[in-house]
Design a protein around this motif. Structure first.
Motif, PDB file in Angstrom:
ATOM      1  N   PRO A  16     118.060  68.644  26.155  1.00  0.00           N
ATOM      2  CA  PRO A  16     117.786  67.934  25.369  1.00  0.00           C
ATOM      3  C   PRO A  16     116.377  67.272  25.524  1.00  0.00           C
ATOM      4  N   MET A  17     115.896  65.705  24.882  1.00  0.00           N
ATOM      5  CA  MET A  17     114.755  66.282  24.555  1.00  0.00           C
ATOM      6  C   MET A  17     114.240  64.392  24.411  1.00  0.00           C
ATOM      7  N   ALA A  18     113.246  63.935  25.188  1.00  0.00           N
ATOM      8  CA  ALA A  18     113.009  62.805  25.591  1.00  0.00           C
ATOM      9  C   ALA A  18     111.156  62.033  25.411  1.00  0.00           C
ATOM     10  N   HIS A  19     110.583  61.089  24.702  1.00  0.00           N
ATOM     11  CA  HIS A  19     109.333  61.188  24.294  1.00  0.00           C
ATOM     12  C   HIS A  19     108.904  60.891  25.798  1.00  0.00           C
ATOM     13  N   ASN A  20     108.944  60.483  27.370  1.00  0.00           N
ATOM     14  CA  ASN A  20     108.300  60.305  28.361  1.00  0.00           C
ATOM     15  C   ASN A  20     109.463  61.612  29.767  1.00  0.00           C
ATOM     16  N   VAL A  21     108.497  61.744  30.967  1.00  0.00           N
ATOM     17  CA  VAL A  21     109.195  62.652  31.486  1.00  0.00           C
ATOM     18  C   VAL A  21     110.470  61.931  32.244  1.00  0.00           C
ATOM     19  N   GLU A  47     115.175  75.542  32.027  1.00  0.00           N
ATOM     20  CA  GLU A  47     114.461  75.366  31.684  1.00  0.00           C
ATOM     21  C   GLU A  47     113.469  74.105  31.571  1.00  0.00           C
ATOM     22  N   VAL A  48     112.232  74.253  32.017  1.00  0.00           N
ATOM     23  CA  VAL A  48     111.898  72.493  31.294  1.00  0.00           C
ATOM     24  C   VAL A  48     110.320  72.902  30.336  1.00  0.00           C
ATOM     25  N   LEU A  49     110.429  72.691  28.969  1.00  0.00           N
ATOM     26  CA  LEU A  49     109.488  73.415  28.219  1.00  0.00           C
ATOM     27  C   LEU A  49     108.619  71.807  27.528  1.00  0.00           C
ATOM     28  N   LEU A  50     107.224  71.996  27.480  1.00  0.00           N
ATOM     29  CA  LEU A  50     106.384  70.606  27.500  1.00  0.00           C
ATOM     30  C   LEU A  50     106.018  70.661  26.392  1.00  0.00           C
ATOM     31  N   GLN A  51     105.456  69.584  25.691  1.00  0.00           N
ATOM     32  CA  GLN A  51     105.318  69.353  24.361  1.00  0.00           C
ATOM     33  C   GLN A  51     104.187  68.093  24.479  1.00  0.00           C
ATOM     34  N   PRO A  52     102.934  68.341  24.348  1.00  0.00           N
ATOM     35  CA  PRO A  52     102.150  67.546  24.400  1.00  0.00           C
ATOM     36  C   PRO A  52     101.423  67.479  23.888  1.00  0.00           C
ATOM     37  N   PRO A  54      98.821  65.548  21.384  1.00  0.00           N
ATOM     38  CA  PRO A  54      97.440  66.229  20.519  1.00  0.00           C
ATOM     39  C   PRO A  54      96.465  65.072  21.759  1.00  0.00           C
ATOM     40  N   ALA A  55      95.377  65.955  21.927  1.00  0.00           N
ATOM     41  CA  ALA A  55      93.977  64.490  22.832  1.00  0.00           C
ATOM     42  C   ALA A  55      94.886  63.941  23.935  1.00  0.00           C
ATOM     43  N   THR A  56      95.873  64.815  24.951  1.00  0.00           N
ATOM     44  CA  THR A  56      96.438  63.900  25.851  1.00  0.00           C
ATOM     45  C   THR A  56      96.592  65.068  26.843  1.00  0.00           C
ATOM     46  N   LEU A  57      96.140  64.838  28.163  1.00  0.00           N
ATOM     47  CA  LEU A  57      96.353  66.248  29.071  1.00  0.00           C
ATOM     48  C   LEU A  57      97.432  66.059  30.192  1.00  0.00           C
ATOM     49  N   PRO A  58      98.460  67.199  29.551  1.00  0.00           N
ATOM     50  CA  PRO A  58      99.277  67.681  29.302  1.00  0.00           C
ATOM     51  C   PRO A  58      99.666  67.516  31.113  1.00  0.00           C
ATOM     52  N   GLN A  59     100.592  66.519  31.914  1.00  0.00           N
ATOM     53  CA  GLN A  59     100.588  67.389  33.691  1.00  0.00           C
ATOM     54  C   GLN A  59     101.901  67.845  32.963  1.00  0.00           C
ATOM     55  N   GLN A  60     102.380  69.039  34.381  1.00  0.00           N
ATOM     56  CA  GLN A  60     103.649  69.140  34.076  1.00  0.00           C
ATOM     57  C   GLN A  60     104.694  68.153  34.897  1.00  0.00           C
ATOM     58  N   PRO A  61     106.271  68.561  34.277  1.00  0.00           N
ATOM     59  CA  PRO A  61     107.270  67.146  34.565  1.00  0.00           C
ATOM     60  C   PRO A  61     107.645  67.923  35.959  1.00  0.00           C
ATOM     61  N   VAL A  73     108.636  75.879  32.214  1.00  0.00           N
ATOM     62  CA  VAL A  73     107.700  77.117  31.230  1.00  0.00           C
ATOM     63  C   VAL A  73     107.068  76.397  30.294  1.00  0.00           C
ATOM     64  N   GLU A  74     106.234  77.717  29.694  1.00  0.00           N
ATOM     65  CA  GLU A  74     105.522  76.921  28.620  1.00  0.00           C
ATOM     66  C   GLU A  74     106.063  77.516  26.613  1.00  0.00           C
ATOM     67  N   LEU A  75     107.246  78.943  27.575  1.00  0.00           N
ATOM     68  CA  LEU A  75     107.686  79.674  26.467  1.00  0.00           C
ATOM     69  C   LEU A  75     109.290  79.535  26.347  1.00  0.00           C
ATOM     70  N   PHE A  76     110.200  79.475  25.941  1.00  0.00           N
ATOM     71  CA  PHE A  76     111.481  79.317  26.223  1.00  0.00           C
ATOM     72  C   PHE A  76     111.713  80.946  25.649  1.00  0.00           C
ATOM     73  N   LYS A  77     112.346  81.998  26.709  1.00  0.00           N
ATOM     74  CA  LYS A  77     112.756  83.350  26.108  1.00  0.00           C
ATOM     75  C   LYS A  77     113.938  83.070  24.940  1.00  0.00           C
ATOM     76  N   ARG A  78     113.612  84.652  23.914  1.00  0.00           N
ATOM     77  CA  ARG A  78     114.470  84.049  23.704  1.00  0.00           C
ATOM     78  C   ARG A  78     116.042  85.579  23.585  1.00  0.00           C
ATOM     79  N   LYS A  79     116.721  84.913  23.981  1.00  0.00           N
ATOM     80  CA  LYS A  79     117.458  85.766  24.202  1.00  0.00           C
ATOM     81  C   LYS A  79     118.762  87.314  23.235  1.00  0.00           C
TER      82      LYS A  79
END
Length: 79
Positions: A16-21, A47-52, A54-61, A73-79
């Motif tokens: 699932p994807m969304a524009h905000n938390v 897992e949750v991966l945030l893709q902020p 550009p030019a925003t300060l990312p806050q972990q959801p 997480v910062e990267l999804f693991k490959r199976k």
């Protein structure tokens, strides 16, 4: 909402994807409720991966499923 979730299903995974938390939490809540009818969500594998933008300060959801916070997480693991 149902159409959005249908487009995000991949075999036994869902992305699932969304524009905000807030919207992501709403989608996750709906997915969790739907899954309770026939499926089990593995919180250990979820897992949750945030893709902020550009030019925003990312806050972990802080996304939760039934009161349990999902791992960020910062990267999804490959199976």
């Amino acid at each position: 909402m149902k159409r959005l979730l249908l487009e995000a299903l991949f075999a036994d995974d869902c992305a699932p994807m969304a524009h905000n938390v807030h919207h992501l939490q709403v989608i996750v809540n709906e997915l969790s409720e739907a899954a309770k009818k026939e499926l089990t969500i593995s919180l250990r594998k979820t897992e949750v991966l945030l893709q902020p933008t550009p030019a925003t300060l990312p806050q972990q959801p802080c996304i939760t499923i039934d009161g349990t916070q999902v791992k960020n997480v910062e990267l999804f693991k490959r199976k």
